[in-house]
Motif scaffolding. Structure first.
Motif, PDB file in Angstrom:
ATOM      1  N   ARG A 386     107.221 -25.174 -49.293  1.00  0.00           N
ATOM      2  CA  ARG A 386     107.387 -24.643 -50.527  1.00  0.00           C
ATOM      3  C   ARG A 386     107.654 -23.142 -50.329  1.00  0.00           C
ATOM      4  NH1 ARG A 386     102.857 -25.389 -54.344  1.00  0.00           N
ATOM      5  NH2 ARG A 386     102.180 -26.306 -52.983  1.00  0.00           N
ATOM      6  N   ALA A 387     109.230 -22.158 -50.109  1.00  0.00           N
ATOM      7  CA  ALA A 387     108.875 -20.831 -50.011  1.00  0.00           C
ATOM      8  C   ALA A 387     107.987 -19.975 -50.537  1.00  0.00           C
ATOM      9  CB  ALA A 387     110.117 -20.715 -50.013  1.00  0.00           C
ATOM     10  N   LEU A 388     107.270 -20.377 -51.460  1.00  0.00           N
ATOM     11  CA  LEU A 388     106.766 -18.763 -51.920  1.00  0.00           C
ATOM     12  C   LEU A 388     105.385 -19.490 -51.957  1.00  0.00           C
ATOM     13  CD1 LEU A 388     108.860 -18.779 -56.032  1.00  0.00           C
ATOM     14  CD2 LEU A 388     108.732 -17.031 -53.329  1.00  0.00           C
ATOM     15  N   ALA A 389     104.659 -20.563 -51.148  1.00  0.00           N
ATOM     16  CA  ALA A 389     103.381 -21.069 -50.454  1.00  0.00           C
ATOM     17  C   ALA A 389     103.302 -20.474 -49.895  1.00  0.00           C
ATOM     18  CB  ALA A 389     103.326 -22.388 -51.421  1.00  0.00           C
ATOM     19  N   MET A 390     104.731 -20.688 -48.630  1.00  0.00           N
ATOM     20  CA  MET A 390     104.315 -20.198 -47.776  1.00  0.00           C
ATOM     21  C   MET A 390     103.300 -19.120 -46.811  1.00  0.00           C
ATOM     22  SD  MET A 390     107.270 -21.427 -46.019  1.00  0.00           S
ATOM     23  CE  MET A 390     108.019 -23.445 -45.815  1.00  0.00           C
ATOM     24  N   ARG A 391     102.201 -19.513 -46.031  1.00  0.00           N
ATOM     25  CA  ARG A 391     101.322 -18.437 -46.021  1.00  0.00           C
ATOM     26  C   ARG A 391     101.920 -17.391 -44.375  1.00  0.00           C
ATOM     27  NH1 ARG A 391      95.250 -20.667 -46.952  1.00  0.00           N
ATOM     28  NH2 ARG A 391      95.245 -21.058 -49.310  1.00  0.00           N
ATOM     29  N   ASN A 392     103.113 -17.073 -44.328  1.00  0.00           N
ATOM     30  CA  ASN A 392     103.632 -16.219 -43.293  1.00  0.00           C
ATOM     31  C   ASN A 392     103.450 -15.179 -43.766  1.00  0.00           C
ATOM     32  OD1 ASN A 392     105.260 -15.374 -41.145  1.00  0.00           O
ATOM     33  ND2 ASN A 392     105.612 -17.399 -40.633  1.00  0.00           N
ATOM     34  N   PRO A 393     103.018 -14.002 -43.740  1.00  0.00           N
ATOM     35  CA  PRO A 393     103.523 -12.802 -43.884  1.00  0.00           C
ATOM     36  C   PRO A 393     104.910 -12.250 -43.794  1.00  0.00           C
ATOM     37  CG  PRO A 393     101.470 -12.602 -42.335  1.00  0.00           C
ATOM     38  CD  PRO A 393     102.065 -13.995 -42.303  1.00  0.00           C
ATOM     39  N   LEU A 394     106.028 -12.083 -42.237  1.00  0.00           N
ATOM     40  CA  LEU A 394     106.578 -12.323 -42.368  1.00  0.00           C
ATOM     41  C   LEU A 394     107.912 -13.376 -43.147  1.00  0.00           C
ATOM     42  CD1 LEU A 394     109.252 -11.306 -40.422  1.00  0.00           C
ATOM     43  CD2 LEU A 394     109.445 -13.517 -39.382  1.00  0.00           C
ATOM     44  N   LEU A 395     108.381 -14.442 -43.687  1.00  0.00           N
ATOM     45  CA  LEU A 395     108.220 -15.212 -44.887  1.00  0.00           C
ATOM     46  C   LEU A 395     108.048 -14.068 -46.211  1.00  0.00           C
ATOM     47  CD1 LEU A 395     108.126 -18.531 -43.424  1.00  0.00           C
ATOM     48  CD2 LEU A 395     109.615 -17.055 -43.121  1.00  0.00           C
ATOM     49  N   GLN A 396     107.099 -13.691 -46.716  1.00  0.00           N
ATOM     50  CA  GLN A 396     106.672 -13.376 -47.455  1.00  0.00           C
ATOM     51  C   GLN A 396     106.955 -11.968 -47.629  1.00  0.00           C
ATOM     52  OE1 GLN A 396     102.588 -13.112 -47.871  1.00  0.00           O
ATOM     53  NE2 GLN A 396     102.143 -15.073 -48.907  1.00  0.00           N
ATOM     54  N   GLN A 397     107.470 -10.976 -46.718  1.00  0.00           N
ATOM     55  CA  GLN A 397     107.628  -9.750 -46.897  1.00  0.00           C
ATOM     56  C   GLN A 397     108.979  -9.906 -46.677  1.00  0.00           C
ATOM     57  OE1 GLN A 397     110.038  -8.825 -44.106  1.00  0.00           O
ATOM     58  NE2 GLN A 397     110.469  -6.927 -44.955  1.00  0.00           N
ATOM     59  N   LEU A 398     109.962 -10.596 -46.309  1.00  0.00           N
ATOM     60  CA  LEU A 398     111.556 -10.810 -46.672  1.00  0.00           C
ATOM     61  C   LEU A 398     111.864 -11.297 -47.972  1.00  0.00           C
ATOM     62  CD1 LEU A 398     112.159 -13.169 -43.351  1.00  0.00           C
ATOM     63  CD2 LEU A 398     113.172 -10.914 -43.858  1.00  0.00           C
ATOM     64  N   LEU A 399     110.909 -12.517 -48.148  1.00  0.00           N
ATOM     65  CA  LEU A 399     110.684 -12.994 -49.642  1.00  0.00           C
ATOM     66  C   LEU A 399     110.732 -11.865 -50.756  1.00  0.00           C
ATOM     67  CD1 LEU A 399     109.879 -16.266 -49.761  1.00  0.00           C
ATOM     68  CD2 LEU A 399     112.003 -16.096 -50.011  1.00  0.00           C
ATOM     69  N   ALA A 400     109.736 -11.020 -50.459  1.00  0.00           N
ATOM     70  CA  ALA A 400     109.689 -10.190 -51.819  1.00  0.00           C
ATOM     71  C   ALA A 400     110.875  -8.690 -51.232  1.00  0.00           C
ATOM     72  CB  ALA A 400     107.850  -9.099 -51.090  1.00  0.00           C
ATOM     73  N   ASP A 401     110.825  -8.546 -49.956  1.00  0.00           N
ATOM     74  CA  ASP A 401     112.321  -7.180 -50.305  1.00  0.00           C
ATOM     75  C   ASP A 401     114.043  -7.958 -50.505  1.00  0.00           C
ATOM     76  OD1 ASP A 401     110.414  -5.713 -49.807  1.00  0.00           O
ATOM     77  OD2 ASP A 401     110.257  -5.572 -48.033  1.00  0.00           O
ATOM     78  N   GLY A 402     114.049  -9.377 -50.706  1.00  0.00           N
ATOM     79  CA  GLY A 402     115.185  -9.920 -51.369  1.00  0.00           C
ATOM     80  C   GLY A 402     115.694  -9.447 -50.151  1.00  0.00           C
ATOM     81  N   HIS A 403     114.698  -9.794 -48.555  1.00  0.00           N
ATOM     82  CA  HIS A 403     116.467 -10.401 -47.312  1.00  0.00           C
ATOM     83  C   HIS A 403     116.151 -11.304 -47.363  1.00  0.00           C
ATOM     84  CE1 HIS A 403     116.517  -6.538 -47.133  1.00  0.00           C
ATOM     85  NE2 HIS A 403     114.508  -6.256 -46.403  1.00  0.00           N
ATOM     86  N   ALA A 404     115.678 -12.521 -48.600  1.00  0.00           N
ATOM     87  CA  ALA A 404     115.577 -13.606 -47.803  1.00  0.00           C
ATOM     88  C   ALA A 404     115.477 -14.597 -50.422  1.00  0.00           C
ATOM     89  CB  ALA A 404     115.010 -14.373 -47.369  1.00  0.00           C
ATOM     90  N   ARG A 405     116.097 -15.397 -50.107  1.00  0.00           N
ATOM     91  CA  ARG A 405     115.445 -16.663 -51.091  1.00  0.00           C
ATOM     92  C   ARG A 405     115.099 -17.796 -50.665  1.00  0.00           C
ATOM     93  NH1 ARG A 405     121.238 -16.788 -54.124  1.00  0.00           N
ATOM     94  NH2 ARG A 405     122.094 -18.356 -53.685  1.00  0.00           N
ATOM     95  N   PRO A 406     114.212 -17.956 -51.828  1.00  0.00           N
ATOM     96  CA  PRO A 406     113.931 -19.800 -51.951  1.00  0.00           C
ATOM     97  C   PRO A 406     115.334 -20.388 -51.620  1.00  0.00           C
ATOM     98  CG  PRO A 406     111.970 -18.878 -53.255  1.00  0.00           C
ATOM     99  CD  PRO A 406     113.534 -17.740 -52.725  1.00  0.00           C
ATOM    100  N   GLY A 407     115.027 -21.590 -50.840  1.00  0.00           N
ATOM    101  CA  GLY A 407     116.515 -22.984 -50.521  1.00  0.00           C
ATOM    102  C   GLY A 407     116.048 -23.944 -51.915  1.00  0.00           C
ATOM    103  N   PRO A 408     117.299 -24.695 -51.801  1.00  0.00           N
ATOM    104  CA  PRO A 408     117.529 -24.885 -53.094  1.00  0.00           C
ATOM    105  C   PRO A 408     116.463 -26.106 -53.440  1.00  0.00           C
ATOM    106  CG  PRO A 408     119.743 -25.689 -51.737  1.00  0.00           C
ATOM    107  CD  PRO A 408     118.460 -24.738 -51.007  1.00  0.00           C
ATOM    108  N   HIS A 409     115.473 -26.532 -55.069  1.00  0.00           N
ATOM    109  CA  HIS A 409     114.409 -26.312 -55.389  1.00  0.00           C
ATOM    110  C   HIS A 409     113.241 -26.393 -55.273  1.00  0.00           C
ATOM    111  CE1 HIS A 409     117.355 -29.720 -56.347  1.00  0.00           C
ATOM    112  NE2 HIS A 409     117.201 -29.567 -54.980  1.00  0.00           N
TER     113      HIS A 409
END
Ligand SMILES: Cc1cc2nc3c(=O)[nH]c(=O)nc-3n(C[C@H](O)[C@H](O)[C@H](O)COP(=O)(O)OP(=O)(O)OC[C@H]3O[C@@H](n4cnc5c(N)ncnc54)[C@H](O)[C@@H]3O)c2cc1C
Length: 469
Positions: A386-409
Motif C-alpha cells: 500500500r503506497a500510503l503505508a510505505m515508510r520511504n521518505p522519497l515516496l511519501q514526498q512524491l505522494l504529498a507533493d502530487g508528483h505521484a499517486r497511489p496505483g489501482p486499489h
C-alpha cells in the motif's frame, strides 16, 4: 565500481543524463542495460544507500541456506541472453562439477545473484561509452521539471538529471500490533535482517509473524544455526508456501482465461488442474503454464473482480504462485511434524513485555488464543504494497507533493503502460519512470526477475534516446 568520492555539491549540480534511484537488483539492471546500449558518453548516476550494489533485500543474505525461489535457468538478468546467469555460475564454478542442465534446474543460494549482477555491471562499465557514478546516499526528495528533475539527498546535496528511473523496491510491513515499534531492541527482528535472525537461535521459544516466503527464510536460518526452542508461526490464514515440482508446464491454451470473469477463471483453472492430474502432472504444471500471462490475467479483470481477487483469492494465489524450493519446503514441513514449529491461524492483537518475557496476544477463528510467551518475535509480514503505508521518505514526498499517486486499489504507484509515473492528476511524467514492485497495482506481476529484466531494459531504452539525441 566507480564512485567519485571527491564529488562536491557544486560538481553534483552538473546534470546527469540518467539518475537511477535504488541500487537493488532492479536499479542495477537498469544501469546495466543503459551501459550496454549507450552509444555516447552519457552520464549515469545510481543512488543507493547500501554499501554493496545489487543486493537490495532479496540478495543481501550471505547464508547458503537462503535459496532463490526460481531455478537458475530462469534467472538471467538479460532477456536477450536467457542462459546468462547459468553461464556466470559455470564460469564462477559456483557448483563445482555439476553439469550445465542440472545447474539450470537448481535453486542456488541467493548470494550468487548479487555477485552475478555486480560482475555483469563491472564488465558493462569497462566497455561502455557511458560513465556510471555510484552515490551511496538515499534520495529524500524529487522535484520533476520540464527538462530537468531536481533531486535532494539525505546529506543535503542537490542533483539534477534529465531522466529519472525510480527503482526503490520493496518496503517491509511493520508488525501489525499496537506498540510493536516501542518494544526494546532485540525483541523484534525483521526477517530481512538475516544475521539478526540467526543470532536468535538457541533454546528459547520464538515467534514468527507471517507465514510466507520470509517465514521460510527465517525458519531455515534458525534451523541451520542450531535453534532448539519452539517456533510459533502466527498468521491470519496460516497458509505455508507450497513447493515447486519438477514437471514442466501443462499443455493447454491459457488465452481463453483472459476473457473470463474471476469466478469462471478459478473454475477453469481447477479444471486444468484435474486434467493435469489425470495425466499424472502436478498442479504446479498449471501454474507454470499461466506464469507468462501473470500481468495479462490481472489487467483483464475488471475493477470489481480485481477487488474480489484481493479480498478472497490473493492468499491462496500467493502460496500457489510464489513457491519455494522442495528442499526448503521439506525442512519446514519436518520441523512442523516434529512439533518444534507450531502454526497458529490468528491475528496478532498486542505484544507485551512481562517479567522479561514477550507475550503475544492474538485471536483466531474460535476467539482469543492462549497468550504465547517467547523471547523474541521475527517480523515476516512481507512486502508493504500500500503506497500510503510505505515508510520511504522519497515516496511519501512524491505522494504529498502530487508528483505521484497511489496505483489501482492503493497498491504501489500509478504508472502508464510505458512505466511513466502518473502525477496526482493522472498525467504521465516523461522524465520519471518506474521499475519493479511499485508497479504492482497496474501490473500485479512486477516483483520477480523475469518481469524486472524486461522493465529494466525498457526503462533504459526509454531514457537513452532522449539523452543521447
Ligand atoms: C526475501 C526475498 C526473496 C526473493 N527471491 C526471489 C527469487 O528467488 N527470484 C526472483 O526472481 N525474485 C525474488 N524476489 C523478488 C525480488 O523482489 C526481486 O527479485 C528483486 O530483488 C527486487 O529488486 P528491487 O531492486 O526492485 O528491490 P529491492 O531489493 O528492495 O532494492 C531496492 C533498493 O532501493 C534502495 N532505495 C530505496 N529507496 C531509496 C531512495 N530513496 N534512494 C536511494 N535508494 C533507495 C534500497 O536501499 C534498496 O537497495 C525475492 C524477494 C524477497 C523479498
Amino acid at each position: 565500481m566507480f564512485y567519485n568520492a571527491g564529488m562536491t555539491t557544486s560538481e553534483s549540480t552538473f546534470p546527469a543524463d540518467l539518475a537511477i534511484i535504488g541500487g537493488g537488483a532492479a536499479g542495477v539492471l537498469v544501469a546495466l542495460n543503459a551501459l550496454r546500449s549507450a552509444t555516447s558518453a552519457v552520464q549515469i548516476v545510481l543512488f543507493e544507500p547500501a554499501s554493496t550494489l545489487a543486493q537490495g533485500i532479496a540478495y543481501a543474505t550471505p547464508w547458503p541456506e537462503h535459496l532463490l525461489n526460481v531455478p537458475a535457468g530462469k534467472m538471467s538478468g538479460l532477456p536477450e541472453l536467457p542462459g546468462d546467469f547459468v553461464d556466470y555460475l559455470l564460469q564462477a564454478d559456483a557448483l563445482p562439477g555439476v553439469p550445465r542442465d542440472v545447474v539450470a534446474d537448481t535453486f542456488v543460494a541467493r548470494r550468487h545473484y548479487a555477485d552475478y549482477l555486480q560482475q555483469r555491471l563491472a564488465e558493462a562499465q569497462a566497455h561502455s561509452a557511458a560513465a556510471l557514478h555510484v552515490v551511496h546516499e538515499p534520495v529524500m526528495a524529487l522535484q520533476p521539471g520540464a527538462s530537468l528533475q531536481q533531486l535532494r539527498l539525505a546529506d543535503g546535496t542537490q542533483w539534477q538529471a534529465r531522466q529519472v528511473v525510480l527503482a526503490c523496491g520493496n518496503s517491509m510491513r511493520p508488525l501489525p500490533a499496537p506498540g510493536a515499534d516501542a518494544l526494546p531492541p532485540g525483541r523484534v527482528v525483521d526477517a530481512w535482517d538475516y544475521d539478526g535472525v540467526r543470532m536468535l537461535a538457541g533454546d528459547g521459544d520464538l515467534a514468527i509473524i507471517g507465514s510466507g516466503l520470509s517465514m521460510a527464510d527465517s525458519v531455515v536460518a534458525l534451523a541451520t544455526a542450531g535453534h532448539r526452542g519452539r517456533i510459533h508461526v502466527l498468521s491470519r490464514h496460516a497458509l505455508l508456501p507450497l513447493p515447486h515440482a519438477h514437471a514442466g508446464s501443462a499443455e493447454f491454451d491459457p488465452q481463453p482465461l483472459l476473457d473470463m470473469p474471476l469466478r469462471a477463471r478459478m473454475r477453469a483453472l481447477r479444471g486444468h488442474v484435474r486434467d493435469a492430474a489425470a495425466q499424472c502432472l502436478p498442479w504446479q504444471s498449471v501454474m507454470d503454464r499461466i506464469r507468462p500471462l501473470g500481468q495479462a490475467l490481472w489487467q483483464s479483470l475488471d475493477g470489481a473482480d480485481q477487488r474480489r481477487f484481493l479480498r478472497h483469492v490473493v492468499r491462496y494465489w500467493d502460496v500457489h504462485r510464489h513457491r519455494i524450493a522442495e528442499t526448503v519446503h521439506a525442512q519446514v514441513a519436518a520441523l512442523e511434524q516434529s512439533g518444534q514449529l507450531q502454526r497458529h491461524r490468528a491475528r496478532l492483537d498486542a505484544l507485551l513485555v512481562l517479567d522479561g518475557t514477550l507475550q503475544l496476544h492474538a485471536h483466531g477463528p474460535q476467539g482469543g488464543m492462549q497468550p504465547v510467551n517467547v523471547g523474541a518475535v521475527i517480523n515476516a509480514t512481507g512486502v508493504e504494497t500500500r503506497a500510503l503505508a510505505m515508510r520511504n521518505p522519497l515516496l511519501q514526498q512524491l505522494l504529498a507533493d502530487g508528483h505521484a499517486r497511489p496505483g489501482p486499489h492503493g497498491l504501489g504507484l500509478d504508472s502508464d503502460a510505458a512505466g511513466r509515473v502518473r502525477d496526482a492528476q493522472g498525467q504521465p511524467q516523461p522524465g520519471l519512470q518506474l521499475v519493479g514492485s511499485l508497479r504492482i497495482g497496474t501490473l500485479w506481476e512486477s516483483l520477480a526477475i523475469p518481469e524486472l529484466r524486461v522493465q529494466a531494459q525498457q526503462a533504459a531504452a526509454g531514457a537513452l534516446p532522449t539523452v543521447q539525441a
